[in-house]
Scaffold this motif. Structure first.
Motif, mmCIF file in Angstrom:
data_model
loop_
_atom_site.group_PDB
_atom_site.id
_atom_site.type_symbol
_atom_site.label_atom_id
_atom_site.label_comp_id
_atom_site.label_asym_id
_atom_site.label_seq_id
_atom_site.Cartn_x
_atom_site.Cartn_y
_atom_site.Cartn_z
ATOM 1 N N UNK A 77 -18.862 -5.631 10.397
ATOM 2 C CA UNK A 77 -17.693 -5.339 9.609
ATOM 3 C C UNK A 77 -18.099 -5.334 8.137
ATOM 4 N N UNK A 78 -17.715 -4.290 7.424
ATOM 5 C CA UNK A 78 -18.055 -4.235 6.008
ATOM 6 C C UNK A 78 -16.941 -4.882 5.195
ATOM 7 N N UNK A 79 -17.316 -5.463 4.080
ATOM 8 C CA UNK A 79 -16.346 -6.115 3.198
ATOM 9 C C UNK A 79 -16.028 -5.188 2.048
ATOM 10 N N UNK A 80 -14.782 -5.188 1.630
ATOM 11 C CA UNK A 80 -14.354 -4.391 0.497
ATOM 12 C C UNK A 80 -14.908 -5.023 -0.782
ATOM 13 N N UNK A 81 -15.528 -4.217 -1.605
ATOM 14 C CA UNK A 81 -16.048 -4.694 -2.876
ATOM 15 C C UNK A 81 -14.901 -4.778 -3.888
ATOM 16 N N UNK A 82 -14.821 -5.891 -4.577
ATOM 17 C CA UNK A 82 -13.758 -6.093 -5.572
ATOM 18 C C UNK A 82 -14.405 -6.192 -6.945
ATOM 19 N N UNK A 83 -13.864 -5.432 -7.877
ATOM 20 C CA UNK A 83 -14.328 -5.446 -9.265
ATOM 21 C C UNK A 83 -13.363 -6.273 -10.099
ATOM 22 N N UNK A 84 -13.858 -6.925 -11.133
ATOM 23 C CA UNK A 84 -13.000 -7.685 -12.047
ATOM 24 C C UNK A 84 -11.990 -6.744 -12.697
ATOM 25 N N UNK A 85 -10.800 -7.261 -12.971
ATOM 26 C CA UNK A 85 -9.767 -6.468 -13.613
ATOM 27 C C UNK A 85 -10.233 -6.060 -15.017
ATOM 28 N N UNK A 86 -10.241 -4.747 -15.304
ATOM 29 C CA UNK A 86 -10.689 -4.296 -16.632
ATOM 30 C C UNK A 86 -9.781 -4.820 -17.747
ATOM 31 N N UNK A 87 -10.305 -4.805 -18.953
ATOM 32 C CA UNK A 87 -9.521 -5.224 -20.123
ATOM 33 C C UNK A 87 -8.289 -4.358 -20.256
ATOM 34 N N UNK A 88 -7.185 -4.989 -20.616
ATOM 35 C CA UNK A 88 -5.963 -4.242 -20.845
ATOM 36 C C UNK A 88 -4.723 -5.063 -20.580
ATOM 37 N N UNK A 89 -3.580 -4.411 -20.731
ATOM 38 C CA UNK A 89 -2.274 -5.012 -20.478
ATOM 39 C C UNK A 89 -1.740 -4.424 -19.188
ATOM 40 N N UNK A 90 -1.154 -5.280 -18.336
ATOM 41 C CA UNK A 90 -0.702 -4.850 -17.020
ATOM 42 C C UNK A 90 0.597 -5.540 -16.639
ATOM 43 N N UNK A 91 1.292 -4.931 -15.658
ATOM 44 C CA UNK A 91 2.365 -5.603 -14.939
ATOM 45 C C UNK A 91 1.730 -6.032 -13.628
ATOM 46 N N UNK A 92 1.769 -7.317 -13.318
ATOM 47 C CA UNK A 92 1.116 -7.867 -12.135
ATOM 48 C C UNK A 92 2.148 -8.296 -11.105
ATOM 49 N N UNK A 93 1.861 -7.995 -9.834
ATOM 50 C CA UNK A 93 2.695 -8.409 -8.710
ATOM 51 C C UNK A 93 1.780 -9.057 -7.681
ATOM 52 N N UNK A 94 2.079 -10.295 -7.262
ATOM 53 C CA UNK A 94 1.231 -10.951 -6.271
ATOM 54 C C UNK A 94 1.259 -10.200 -4.938
ATOM 55 N N UNK A 95 0.132 -10.198 -4.242
ATOM 56 C CA UNK A 95 0.098 -9.659 -2.879
ATOM 57 C C UNK A 95 1.030 -10.496 -2.014
ATOM 58 N N UNK A 96 1.276 -10.037 -0.802
ATOM 59 C CA UNK A 96 2.120 -10.780 0.138
ATOM 60 C C UNK A 96 1.622 -12.214 0.236
ATOM 61 N N UNK A 97 2.537 -13.167 0.351
ATOM 62 C CA UNK A 97 2.139 -14.582 0.437
ATOM 63 C C UNK A 97 1.148 -14.835 1.572
ATOM 64 N N UNK A 98 0.217 -15.708 1.294
ATOM 65 C CA UNK A 98 -0.804 -16.103 2.253
ATOM 66 C C UNK A 98 -0.718 -17.623 2.369
#
Length: 80
Positions: free
Chosen positions: A1-22
């Motif tokens: 099974x391959x794992x999804x590569x995650x990159x750090x959030x780039x510099x900037x301003x964002x509206x953030x929404x949490x993923x579904x509760x875990x």
């Protein structure tokens, strides 16, 4: 099974929404951000704001893995 590569959030301003509760997410700051919050990333650290007040912060890689982001124009912190 391959794992999804995650990159750090780039510099900037964002509206953030949490993923579904875990089940293991309790007490880690996601509640402070729910249902969404303005945030600022410097590509290393992400700080989340509500009503101009800092409510939580985490590293940019953790943020990218646990939240969805929409870029927003830069705004004064009092206008979050």
């Amino acid at each position: 099974m391959s794992r999804k590569s995650i990159e750090a959030l780039p510099s900037g301003h964002y509206w953030a929404v949490p993923h579904a509760p875990f089940p293991l997410d309790g007490g880690n700051g996601h509640d402070e951000v729910f249902p969404g919050a303005h945030c600022i990333s410097d590509c290393k650290w992400v700080t989340f704001y509500k009503d101009g007040e800092e409510v939580w912060a985490c590293n940019a890689l953790y943020a990218a893995a646990h939240f969805d982001f929409v870029p927003v124009p830069r705004q004064p912190l009092g206008d979050s």
